[in-house]
Design an enzyme around this catalytic site. Structure first.
Site, mmCIF file in Angstrom:
data_model
loop_
_atom_site.group_PDB
_atom_site.id
_atom_site.type_symbol
_atom_site.label_atom_id
_atom_site.label_comp_id
_atom_site.label_asym_id
_atom_site.label_seq_id
_atom_site.Cartn_x
_atom_site.Cartn_y
_atom_site.Cartn_z
ATOM 1 N N SER A 197 10.923 -12.287 -4.823
ATOM 2 C CA SER A 197 9.841 -11.479 -4.248
ATOM 3 C C SER A 197 10.029 -11.177 -2.769
ATOM 4 C CB SER A 197 8.516 -12.188 -4.487
ATOM 5 O OG SER A 197 8.377 -12.416 -5.850
ATOM 6 N N ARG A 239 15.866 -8.237 4.054
ATOM 7 C CA ARG A 239 15.272 -9.085 5.094
ATOM 8 C C ARG A 239 14.322 -10.067 4.422
ATOM 9 N NH1 ARG A 239 11.572 -4.724 5.082
ATOM 10 N NH2 ARG A 239 13.142 -3.280 5.789
ATOM 11 N N ASP A 286 8.386 -9.314 -7.790
ATOM 12 C CA ASP A 286 7.137 -9.722 -8.465
ATOM 13 C C ASP A 286 6.228 -8.535 -8.773
ATOM 14 O OD1 ASP A 286 6.640 -9.397 -5.762
ATOM 15 O OD2 ASP A 286 5.414 -11.195 -5.533
HETATM 16 C C1 BGC Z 1 7.788 -8.965 -0.121
HETATM 17 C C2 BGC Z 1 7.741 -8.236 -1.438
HETATM 18 C C3 BGC Z 1 6.828 -8.964 -2.405
HETATM 19 C C4 BGC Z 1 5.466 -9.190 -1.773
HETATM 20 C C5 BGC Z 1 4.498 -9.927 -2.683
HETATM 21 C C6 BGC Z 1 6.384 -9.246 0.391
HETATM 22 O O1 BGC Z 1 6.429 -10.031 1.549
HETATM 23 O O2 BGC Z 1 8.489 -8.215 0.828
HETATM 24 O O3 BGC Z 1 9.042 -8.114 -1.977
HETATM 25 O O4 BGC Z 1 6.704 -8.202 -3.568
HETATM 26 O O5 BGC Z 1 5.619 -9.933 -0.589
HETATM 27 O O6 BGC Z 1 4.969 -11.165 -3.042
#
Ligand code: BGC
Length: 496
Positions: free
Chosen positions: A160, A175, A214
């Protein structure tokens, strides 16, 4: 001046200061419209450019070109690295919109988040060891079968964080967000890192066949569990619905027409088109909306959080105004400011010193705010207890009233901002006008949208104020897709 007069004067000064802070957190319809338009521009830019820049959304192609319809069957493994927990699960899809899940969930150890010297090997080694714990608990037979007789076990990996995805089962980290900072991971393929770590644990029979975010997982899981997929029964994407997360972090994905995804390698696009595919799920990474701060409302507390207290200054500025990881920080920064002006915590014994807990970043959990938000007890007793438990700080009733005002201003702004990407995607895809009555479902997951009192209704209110208007808002169904990412990863693994 009598003691009573003094007390009244300081209560008045606090009220004035808090009212002025709350005013800075107000987001009106014009602002929502401005942000919605800019969001659409940032999406369009991100669909075109292959590099990542601060003036565009990442708009990551996920290589998911079909949606489940609930008839899928099979037992698949899934692993899910989020902002707070790591989960390993096996998902038994029953083919009737239902599933059975077995899982081992563990809190990510602090040292992996906080230690500047932690390496990718430490992180993925930990994930592989937890995977072994799961296998020993629920599938020990795998370890007893000789290697030669092993059938590979397919695993879908939900990761995620922003990933440059090059296929369904590979992608490099763009990142970190949500507190991780293990530098050497950026630019590396996270599937290879996990697969290698599994091999070191003696788990080479597990094959990581799909990598997903996610938000995509939530979306797929929503499509699988929803029995309202009448127009999706062909298994092809024809409906633009959204999957989103409002939890520790925030993000959303939606279905885009392949011909609009200009950044996709032309050969890949042609191959998909030749296979009869028309759409692909795009992971917007909307947490990074407006990293140049052209339209986002910004208070000095937002700047403090980004610059002084976050692991990724200059990035994910939208997320830092919305998600569960930052709501408590926003309140803490407001309280620090008020305390530095001598306006609050008059009961604290060393009034001129910053109380230790108030000084500590991340000491205030968004859960604390959720208790204060709806506290209607006599004397705001719940708020009193929350402040005592979380910050060890005694408060007067008038201070508690002001704290509650701050909490409500922070959460309302978060919910109002959260409506912006939803309105923007609905407008860009013209989703509300595509079908008879144009009703759409949005699958949501995450602690804030699921548990924060009033968050969904405030979000809906802002949707009605947005350019989609009250009529558009009525056509939107926000559905909680709980624990979607595990099921979604399993669904991705099934088609891989
Ligand atoms: C991330 C995402 C993720 C979201 C929810 C963000 O900080 O960059 O990739 O889907 O958080 O978990």
């Amino acid at each position: 001046m009598s003691f009573d007069d003094l007390h009244k004067a300081s209560a008045k000064a606090l009220t004035e200061a808090v009212d002025s802070i709350c005013q800075e957190f107000v987001v009106g319809p014009e602002k929502i419209e401005e942000m919605t338009n800019f969001f659409i521009e940032s999406m369009e830019k991100g669909l075109t450019q292959t590099t990542h820049s601060k003036d565009a959304l990442d708009m990551i192609p996920t290589y998911v070109t079909g949606l489940p319809n609930g008839t899928e069957r099979g037992v698949l493994l899934a692993a899910d690295l989020g902002g707070t927990n790591f989960r390993v699960c096996s998902v038994d899809l029953n083919g009737d919109h239902t599933f059975v899940m077995k899982q081992v969930k563990s809190k990510i150890p602090d040292e992996l988040l906080e230690d500047d010297n932690a390496t990718p090997k430490d992180l993925f080694g930990y994930l592989a060891r937890r995977t072994m714990v799961f296998i020993k608990k629920y599938h020990p037979e795998v370890l007893e079968t000789a290697a030669a007789d092993q059938k590979p076990l397919k695993l879908g990996f939900t990761f995620s964080y922003p990933i440059d995805q090059s296929s369904l089962n590979s992608g490099t980290l763009i990142r970190w967000t949500k507190g991780f900072k293990i530098a050497d991971t950026v630019g590396k393929d996270v599937v290879t890192l996990y697969q290698d770590a599994l091999a070191e644990q003696g788990l080479s029979m597990i094959k990581v066949v799909a990598l997903t975010n996610d938000t995509t997982g939530t979306f797929l899981s929503h499509c699988y569990t929803s029995d309202n997929t009448d127009s999706l029964t062909s298994g092809e994407i024809s409906e633009p619905i959204i999957g989103c997360i409002f939890g520790t972090g925030t993000n959303g994905c939606y279905v885009e027409d392949l011909k609009n995804i200009k950044k996709l390698d032309p050969k890949v696009r042609e191959r998909f088109i030749a296979e009869g595919k028309t759409h692909m799920v795009i992971n917007t990474e909307w947490g990074s909306f407006d990293n140049e701060l052209k339209v986002l409302p910004t208070t000095k507390y937002d700047l403090d959080i980004d610059q002084k207290y976050s692991a990724n200054p200059g990035f994910h500025l939208f997320e830092k105004r919305i998600s569960g990881m930052y709501l408590g920080e926003l309140l803490r920064c407001c309280l620090v400011d008020l305390h530095s002006k001598g306006l609050i915590f008059s009961q604290y014994r060393s009034y001129d010193q910053l109380p230790h807990r108030l000084k500590t970043p991340n000491e205030l959990d968004s859960e604390v705010l959720s208790h204060i938000e709806i506290d209607d007890s006599t004397g705001l007793r719940e708020t009193e207890l929350s402040m005592l438990q979380s910050l060890r700080l005694p408060t007067t009733l008038s201070e508690r009233k002001e704290i509650q005002k701050l909490v409500r201003a922070i959460s309302r702004r978060a919910a109002y901002l959260s409506a912006v990407p939803l309105a923007a995607i609905l407008i860009k895809t013209d989703a509300l006008n595509k079908r008879y009555h144009g009703e759409v479902e949005i699958g949501c997951d995450g602690s804030v949208v699921e548990l924060y009192p009033g968050f969904r209704s405030m979000l809906r209110h802002a949707l009605a104020l947005s350019p989609i208007g009250a009529e558009g808002e009525r056509k939107v169904h926000l559905k909680i897709a709980k624990d979607g990412s595990g099921v979604g990863a399993a669904l991705c693994a099934l088609v891989a």
